[in-house]
Design an enzyme around this catalytic site. Sequence first.
Site, PDB file in Angstrom:
ATOM      1  N   ARG A 165      12.215  15.465  23.451  1.00 12.66           N
ATOM      2  CA  ARG A 165      12.002  15.821  24.846  1.00 12.66           C
ATOM      3  C   ARG A 165      10.510  16.123  25.012  1.00 12.66           C
ATOM      4  O   ARG A 165       9.845  16.555  24.058  1.00 12.66           O
ATOM      5  CB  ARG A 165      12.827  17.042  25.232  1.00 12.66           C
ATOM      6  CG  ARG A 165      14.324  16.886  25.045  1.00 12.66           C
ATOM      7  CD  ARG A 165      15.052  18.191  25.366  1.00 12.66           C
ATOM      8  NE  ARG A 165      16.497  18.060  25.263  1.00 12.66           N
ATOM      9  CZ  ARG A 165      17.185  18.328  24.150  1.00 12.66           C
ATOM     10  NH1 ARG A 165      16.561  18.753  23.071  1.00 12.66           N
ATOM     11  NH2 ARG A 165      18.506  18.185  24.128  1.00 12.66           N
ATOM     12  N   LYS A 189      16.698  22.869  22.820  1.00  7.03           N
ATOM     13  CA  LYS A 189      17.349  23.721  23.816  1.00  7.03           C
ATOM     14  C   LYS A 189      18.176  24.800  23.140  1.00  7.03           C
ATOM     15  O   LYS A 189      18.820  24.558  22.119  1.00  7.03           O
ATOM     16  CB  LYS A 189      18.254  22.872  24.734  1.00  7.03           C
ATOM     17  CG  LYS A 189      17.489  21.998  25.716  1.00  7.03           C
ATOM     18  CD  LYS A 189      18.436  21.295  26.660  1.00  7.03           C
ATOM     19  CE  LYS A 189      17.698  20.506  27.732  1.00  7.03           C
ATOM     20  NZ  LYS A 189      18.617  19.827  28.665  1.00  7.03           N
ATOM     21  N   HIS A 257      10.486  10.619  29.761  1.00  9.64           N
ATOM     22  CA  HIS A 257      11.849  10.831  29.257  1.00  9.64           C
ATOM     23  C   HIS A 257      12.525   9.505  28.932  1.00  9.64           C
ATOM     24  O   HIS A 257      13.437   9.459  28.096  1.00  9.64           O
ATOM     25  CB  HIS A 257      12.676  11.607  30.282  1.00  9.64           C
ATOM     26  CG  HIS A 257      13.868  12.284  29.677  1.00  9.64           C
ATOM     27  ND1 HIS A 257      13.759  13.308  28.757  1.00  9.64           N
ATOM     28  CD2 HIS A 257      15.199  12.076  29.840  1.00  9.64           C
ATOM     29  CE1 HIS A 257      14.974  13.709  28.397  1.00  9.64           C
ATOM     30  NE2 HIS A 257      15.855  12.969  29.033  1.00  9.64           N
ATOM     31  N   ARG A 260      12.479   8.706  25.295  1.00  9.57           N
ATOM     32  CA  ARG A 260      13.557   9.334  24.510  1.00  9.57           C
ATOM     33  C   ARG A 260      14.841   8.515  24.636  1.00  9.57           C
ATOM     34  O   ARG A 260      15.532   8.281  23.646  1.00  9.57           O
ATOM     35  CB  ARG A 260      13.771  10.767  24.998  1.00  9.57           C
ATOM     36  CG  ARG A 260      14.952  11.508  24.386  1.00  9.57           C
ATOM     37  CD  ARG A 260      14.901  12.963  24.829  1.00  9.57           C
ATOM     38  NE  ARG A 260      16.185  13.644  24.773  1.00  9.57           N
ATOM     39  CZ  ARG A 260      16.654  14.293  23.725  1.00  9.57           C
ATOM     40  NH1 ARG A 260      15.957  14.315  22.605  1.00  9.57           N
ATOM     41  NH2 ARG A 260      17.813  14.916  23.770  1.00  9.57           N
ATOM     42  N   HIS A 283      21.757  16.833  20.702  1.00  9.23           N
ATOM     43  CA  HIS A 283      22.825  17.034  21.686  1.00  9.23           C
ATOM     44  C   HIS A 283      23.892  17.955  21.111  1.00  9.23           C
ATOM     45  O   HIS A 283      24.315  17.790  19.970  1.00  9.23           O
ATOM     46  CB  HIS A 283      23.470  15.695  22.060  1.00  9.23           C
ATOM     47  CG  HIS A 283      22.627  14.850  22.943  1.00  9.23           C
ATOM     48  ND1 HIS A 283      22.837  13.489  23.098  1.00  9.23           N
ATOM     49  CD2 HIS A 283      21.563  15.152  23.739  1.00  9.23           C
ATOM     50  CE1 HIS A 283      21.940  12.995  23.937  1.00  9.23           C
ATOM     51  NE2 HIS A 283      21.170  13.985  24.338  1.00  9.23           N
ATOM     52  N   TYR A 292      25.041   6.398  25.781  1.00  7.70           N
ATOM     53  CA  TYR A 292      24.198   5.289  25.328  1.00  7.70           C
ATOM     54  C   TYR A 292      25.010   4.071  24.934  1.00  7.70           C
ATOM     55  O   TYR A 292      24.481   2.960  24.895  1.00  7.70           O
ATOM     56  CB  TYR A 292      23.313   5.743  24.162  1.00  7.70           C
ATOM     57  CG  TYR A 292      22.286   6.758  24.583  1.00  7.70           C
ATOM     58  CD1 TYR A 292      21.194   6.377  25.351  1.00  7.70           C
ATOM     59  CD2 TYR A 292      22.425   8.096  24.263  1.00  7.70           C
ATOM     60  CE1 TYR A 292      20.261   7.317  25.772  1.00  7.70           C
ATOM     61  CE2 TYR A 292      21.500   9.035  24.680  1.00  7.70           C
ATOM     62  CZ  TYR A 292      20.420   8.642  25.434  1.00  7.70           C
ATOM     63  OH  TYR A 292      19.508   9.568  25.857  1.00  7.70           O
TER      64      TYR A 292
END
Length: 311
Positions: A165, A189, A257, A260, A283, A292
Amino acid sequence: MENILVPAEDEVLRLRQDWLGQLAGERRLSENTTEAYERDTRQFLTFLCRHVARPVRLSDIATLRPADIRAYLAFRRREGVEARTLGRDLAGIRSFLRWLERRGLANAAGITAMRAPKQPKSLPKPLAAKDAVALAGQEAQLAEEPWIAARNAAVFALLYGCGLRISEALALTPGDFAGSPDRLRITGKGGKTRIVPLLAAALDAVRNYEKLCPYQIDADAPLFRGLRGKKLQPAIIQREMQALRGALGLSEKATPHALRHSFATHLLAAGGDLRTIQELLGHASLSTTQVYTGVDTTRLLEIYDKAHPRA
């Protein structure tokens, strides 16, 4: 964060500030997430003030009904807010009410039972491999200052080469590159850490930037700097990408982004498995990574339509 322009009584403002402090402290949510929750609850309290025709009291929040929440969502929808934003609004309000409920100050059963607005299905928009590689090359950079061109190339190389990110890339320090030359430890995150492979080309781009950068940077300080030596901001990289789009003839989907997304999509197309890609991207849920597969299926169908004689 300051309680400004929030039409609520002091008790509500104090509790809300305590909740926001816990999000940033104990739960270690990112600054962007905390700011979003602050904004979401401020907008809701502003609506609720109009709804009850006075500054919001704790009793107003404690006795919220599902109908009140639905009225707020309908109000936001009339303002043109999309389902994705409404879902995040609801998440912020739900988090605040649950926090109050744990302290015996509210009942969150009504909002907990509410479903978030149905989200439209949207696929990530990856770039073609050649375009992603071109963006990550120093020769493509437009900056007049060589060290800034090297900086941009290094950032883009990390976004595409490591699937970072933009906030993760800009938080890196020189010390992060002092260990193994073929891997990076990334804090993503929620303060979660992961190990990602570091391509030689990406490391070379970083070393070239370090060599040209005119500022002395401590091992634990942000590596990437703006023109005046302060920590590089995402908006600057987004602006650089916008300029490159025009120079390279790329579409508007070419964003930081998107690099990524391209990392994940190109790995999947080359035979990478979803679980590994999930870990590389950081994730929390495999379902987030599964989007994806839709991108790759779309790409295969496009190839089929163009190439198959019976298509």
